[in-house]
Design an enzyme around this catalytic site. Sequence first.
Site, PDB file in Angstrom:
ATOM      1  N   GLU B 282       0.832  -1.195   0.000  1.00 56.46           N
ATOM      2  CA  GLU B 282       0.000   0.000   0.000  1.00 56.46           C
ATOM      3  C   GLU B 282       0.872   1.251   0.000  1.00 56.46           C
ATOM      4  OE1 GLU B 282      -4.225  -0.332   1.672  1.00 56.46           O
ATOM      5  OE2 GLU B 282      -3.094   0.670   3.243  1.00 56.46           O
ATOM      6  N   GLU B 285       2.112   1.659  -3.394  1.00 54.13           N
ATOM      7  CA  GLU B 285       1.027   2.150  -4.252  1.00 54.13           C
ATOM      8  C   GLU B 285       0.804   3.641  -4.043  1.00 54.13           C
ATOM      9  OE1 GLU B 285      -2.748   0.212  -3.679  1.00 54.13           O
ATOM     10  OE2 GLU B 285      -3.726   1.465  -5.192  1.00 54.13           O
ATOM     11  N   CYS B 309      -8.432  -2.283   3.664  1.00 55.60           N
ATOM     12  CA  CYS B 309      -8.325  -3.521   4.453  1.00 55.60           C
ATOM     13  C   CYS B 309      -9.625  -3.892   5.130  1.00 55.60           C
ATOM     14  CB  CYS B 309      -7.265  -3.457   5.545  1.00 55.60           C
ATOM     15  SG  CYS B 309      -6.213  -2.079   5.486  1.00 55.60           S
ATOM     16  N   SER B 329      -7.424   1.877  -2.605  1.00 54.46           N
ATOM     17  CA  SER B 329      -6.194   1.144  -2.876  1.00 54.46           C
ATOM     18  C   SER B 329      -6.572  -0.216  -3.456  1.00 54.46           C
ATOM     19  CB  SER B 329      -5.430   0.949  -1.560  1.00 54.46           C
ATOM     20  OG  SER B 329      -4.538  -0.135  -1.694  1.00 54.46           O
ATOM     21  N   LYS B 368     -15.452 -10.249   7.099  1.00 59.86           N
ATOM     22  CA  LYS B 368     -14.371 -11.086   6.579  1.00 59.86           C
ATOM     23  C   LYS B 368     -14.915 -12.403   6.038  1.00 59.86           C
ATOM     24  CE  LYS B 368     -10.796  -8.507   7.545  1.00 59.86           C
ATOM     25  NZ  LYS B 368      -9.924  -8.044   6.471  1.00 59.86           N
ATOM     26  N   GLU B 371     -15.920 -11.456   2.698  1.00 57.55           N
ATOM     27  CA  GLU B 371     -14.747 -11.146   1.880  1.00 57.55           C
ATOM     28  C   GLU B 371     -14.100 -12.412   1.335  1.00 57.55           C
ATOM     29  OE1 GLU B 371     -11.358  -9.570   3.973  1.00 57.55           O
ATOM     30  OE2 GLU B 371     -10.751  -8.356   2.265  1.00 57.55           O
ATOM     31  N   GLU B 376     -13.704 -13.245  -6.669  1.00 64.15           N
ATOM     32  CA  GLU B 376     -12.384 -12.934  -7.226  1.00 64.15           C
ATOM     33  C   GLU B 376     -11.233 -13.315  -6.291  1.00 64.15           C
ATOM     34  OE1 GLU B 376     -14.752 -10.811  -6.404  1.00 64.15           O
ATOM     35  OE2 GLU B 376     -13.982  -9.057  -5.336  1.00 64.15           O
ATOM     36  N   CYS B 525     -10.948  -2.269  13.923  1.00 65.02           N
ATOM     37  CA  CYS B 525     -11.278  -3.686  14.022  1.00 65.02           C
ATOM     38  C   CYS B 525     -11.518  -4.142  15.451  1.00 65.02           C
ATOM     39  CB  CYS B 525     -10.149  -4.521  13.440  1.00 65.02           C
ATOM     40  SG  CYS B 525      -9.723  -4.032  11.791  1.00 65.02           S
TER      41      CYS B 525
END
Lengths: 390, 599, 153
Positions: B282, B285, B309, B329, B368, B371, B376, B525
Amino acid sequence: MVKAKEKRIITGKFTPGSGIKAALAGKPEEVVQEVIDSGLRGKGGAGFPAGLKWRFAANEKSDMKTIICNADEGEPGTFKDKYLLDNHPMKVLEGMAIAGYAIGADKGIIYLRGEYAYMLPSLEKNIEDIKKNVFSKLKVGKKKFEFDIKVRLGAGAYVCGEEFALIESLNGNRGEPRNKPPFPIQKGYLEKPTLVNNVETFATVSHIIEKGALWFGKFGTKSSKGTKLFSISGDVKYPGVYEFELGVKLRDVLELVGAENTKSVQVGGFSGINVTESSFDKTLAHGDLPAGGSIIVFNKDRDMLKVLKNILEFFEEESCGQCTPCREGAYQLLKGIKMIEKGEKSIRYYKDLCDLCATMKDSAKCGLGLSIPSPFLSITNNFKDEILYR
Amino acid sequence: MSEMIKVNIDGIEVEVESGATVLSACEKAGVKVPVLCHHPDLNVAGVCRVCMVEIEGMGNLQASCAYPVTQPLTVKTKTNRVRKARRMNLDLVLAEHYGDCYTCPRNGNCELRTLADEYGVDKFKFPHVDKPRYAKDTKSFSIIRDQDKCIHCKRCIRTCIDMQKVNVYETANKGHDVEIQVALNKSIADVVCINCGQCVNRCPTGALWTQDVSDQVWEDIENPDLFVIMQTAPSPRAAIGEEFGYPPGTRVTKKLNAAMRRAGFDKVLDTNFAADLTIMEEGTELLERLHKVIVKKDKSVKIPMFTSCSPGWVKFIEHYYPDHLDHLSTCKSPQQMYGAVIKTYYAEKIGIDPSKIRTVALMPCSAKKYECNRPEMNASGYRDVDYGLTTREMAMMLKEAGLHLADMPTEEFDPVLGEGSGAGMIFGATGGVMEAAIRTVYELVTGRPVPFERLNITPVRGMEAIKEASLKLEKVKKEYKWLEGVELKIAVAHGTANAKILMDKLVDGTLDYHFIEVMACPGGCLGGGGQPIPTTPEIRKARANAIYQEDEEIEIRKSHENPLIQKLYKEFLGKPGSHKSHELLHTHYTKRGQYFVKD
Amino acid sequence: MSVNLERIREIFSDYSPEKGNFMVLLHDVQKACGNWLPEEALMEVSKLAKMPLNKVYGFVSFYTMFSTQPRGKHIIRVCKDGPCAVKGSLMLADLLMKELDVDMGETTDDNHFTLEETACIGTCTASPAMMIDDEVYGNVAPESLNSILKKYR
Ligand SMILES: Cc1cc2nc3c(=O)[nH]c(=O)nc-3n(C[C@H](O)[C@H](O)[C@H](O)COP(=O)(O)O)c2cc1C
Ligand code: SF4
Ligand code: SF4
Ligand code: SF4
Ligand code: SF4
Ligand code: FES
Ligand code: FES
């Protein structure tokens, strides 16, 4: 329709413009004081002194205030506001303008129940007329007097007659009453100070301001001044809207409307109380019988258990459903009464239901839940044998 | 507003600020009042009516959670009248609630059951309502709804609408037909739900819960052909102790390692390692984007860059700001990066066929679960992460296996990919990713550590709604000359309601930052929807403390200094942002919009 | 019936975007959609009013005059409250159910009538009362039912 001619106030003659002109001749504080002096109580059911509410509203500081005319009239057996809007709309509109002047609001909204949608065109025309023919010709000091009125529709929810539910509904929300305090006069429509009064309250104000508090005070009783409209239905020969001086005896009312063979009377609508013969000499006035405006008469042929179930079904459906004691309480009262009827619960369960009523009366969030116990307890008390021991 | 007003609670005098509720005055006086609809994180509802108290001079009882103190009050909380009303309203709630505590996930931690217990409910006063039973909604990867247990407290509505600014639930119908509904009675899987689980965390009953995959995990553990690898995120470690009776903020990482090994996980790895990897990718990036914008004036590249994230946040922006996905990102979350690396590089290292590996992630998060099931997420050629377990699920598994943390020895993580830096650790708290990224980016650019005492970038710490800071880049290294004198502007938001404030500014064109961290859950989190219940502002603070302490105790506190990370790049990925990195560690997003598609 | 989104947009452009207009607006949208609010219509309303769909749905489901189920061309509402109930509105409802061959809340097969109950409509001086669309009928005698219905057939 009216008992004695000289006591006709709300349904009496009125020259459009006379009320608001009289109001504008004085200062706003003087208008408020006049309403306070008149002893007028709100006609929407709760009977709160109108002048006092106006003073609170006038004292609020805000860049925007709104006058709301509560025309949600959803109490079963009530149709007096419809009558006023059909027959004396100018008084109502003028009363709203007077209130606007008194508390410093330049906008008014009429919340019309959805079932009265057919009135919309005529009401809007009347608003056009009064703006053109009356308001536009008036001045406050040097400035032009301005007061805008809009009509908004409900869509079939009794609870939207409750002032906060009404406001929520106008705000584009579900009509769920809010916690009080703060009250609508502090934080109402669009979170700004809002004065909510009943249709009849506004109509009466027009007369009070026109003729003065002293004149008004000659009618009624010490704590309930003036006259009141009553919607009378059920087992009577002449159902309709009547104007009576407050303090009138129920018995006299019944006689006049041609009630015969009367078993009991539901006074103040479904949320009021049920009375029988022994109470007919009581008066319709603050502190005695609820003067909410609806009187439903049942004759000796009527089954009071059916009546009770009908009333409870109404509340079970019309509760907004947010708070436990009302949503679940209404349900359990209805279910309990049915179970006793079928013998699935013993009569002793009735005591539990009475306890439940005590809690509902003590802890519901708004007037709807708080008042469900009134019809339940009064009807079951009056007709113990018929309902519990059948 | 801050005028103090005296309130007398059962004879105890306290002073509270004008406008505070009677309930808060009671708390201050040490008088406990039962509540069902009140929650310290949420706006007032005043609907359950179990918090009733008697206020002198008032005709009726008043809901203490909703009554504001604006003048001196005398309050009684223990009169018979109060007791009876509370008990009666509780009885009414019990009659509408289909209780089957044995099979209920909230058994043992249920606010309704606890109240029934405290109020000595020994029989059902009222017959049960005869409404038809609901079918459970289990279609979502993350959230389960069991409306039979709903008591209409509206906490979930207030959580989702007010706190998260997602609009999933609303009350539907009126009267006794009232129910808490998803728009048009859809499944929660088919609407804008971002799977954050905050509603689950606030529901007083078992009406809302997260999908439970523990049975599948147990089966895989027992399957001799499968090699089951656990990765644990920092936040569960700072919170799972609560499930075992430790006070909030107790650190149990090493005991947890031991317990999980005993439960049968073949390897126990530290997600902080993947967090370090995320920072490398990141950070790179960010610098690439800045270069393209500042030097190449490339209009197609979007700044500010938002972190990615938090899968709840990612889904939020996919639903509500689908035209601004370019600001996210492209980095996967640490969980997913780890999965991809485990099934490739690590599989090779330990010599196990990746098709035989099952990766399990212990996460504070219900999103999560969604996710790891996104189509993908299979860069390794397999499902990168097979299961997401919440902190609560893990605790349940351990208890089921008789593994109580108090009885456990302390054990370290497995090596090779086992350890993370302190920078990875603080990912668990709001501002943590930003702090970790800045520790690395600043040093990459200037060659010097960030100019903060003990590397603690305090402006981005704490529970403030939106935190911002700026950092001037001076005396930069040669290759970053184009950054000389640039004031790096950063912001941190936690909870999607706060993120929305920033996004609305972005839409207006008034958002002036380079880099923004967003976590979907309040507090980051550590306040995730899979964390132990209750989660309150105090508890979030305690968990944050545990996390920052652990960071300070770890020797390596910058991601780029983690030798294992360096090794991974050297042996496998090449350099941050390499082709291979992009293949494995980066992803793309989907424009979703706010409306379901009609099927 | 497919939903005429263009018409819904027109309705919206007729009103200022004040919150207070939401109810009136929905009344109009419902009329335009044939007495009910299909899913597509609610989605369009949500977009135009910038009000999330859950809120639109919560709102619509609260008010009994709105329906998210298909309804007929004409809606018959029979008052079920006390004053009317004691004067035979339940019998009236029974007759209508028989005549139209539907249950309470249902729509006739030809989509012509939907039969509903309503709370008091303020016509208690002429109980039993009912409404067909916006028209109120008082003192409805069983014999007169057919001639009333004929007007709408
Ligand atoms: C359930 C419920 C329904 C009500 N319905 C009405 C109504 O239909 N019309 C009305 O004027 N007031 C109604 N009220 C009273 C209003 O809340 C409010 O007190 C009234 O509009 C104030 O006006 P007033 O002071 O002029 O009476 C209702 C109250 C409750 C609790
Ligand atoms: S008392 Fe009934 S109508 Fe009033 S808020 Fe409670 S549930 Fe709603
Ligand atoms: S929600 Fe609570 S009371 Fe209900 S079944 Fe679960 S544990 Fe029991
Ligand atoms: S999981 Fe989050 S987004 Fe989904 S319904 Fe719950 S609070 Fe709303
Ligand atoms: S689902 Fe849970 S939080 Fe939501 S209203 Fe029901 S009981 Fe309350
Ligand atoms: S906690 Fe106060 S009413 Fe629910
Ligand atoms: S009760 Fe039927 S119209 Fe009033």
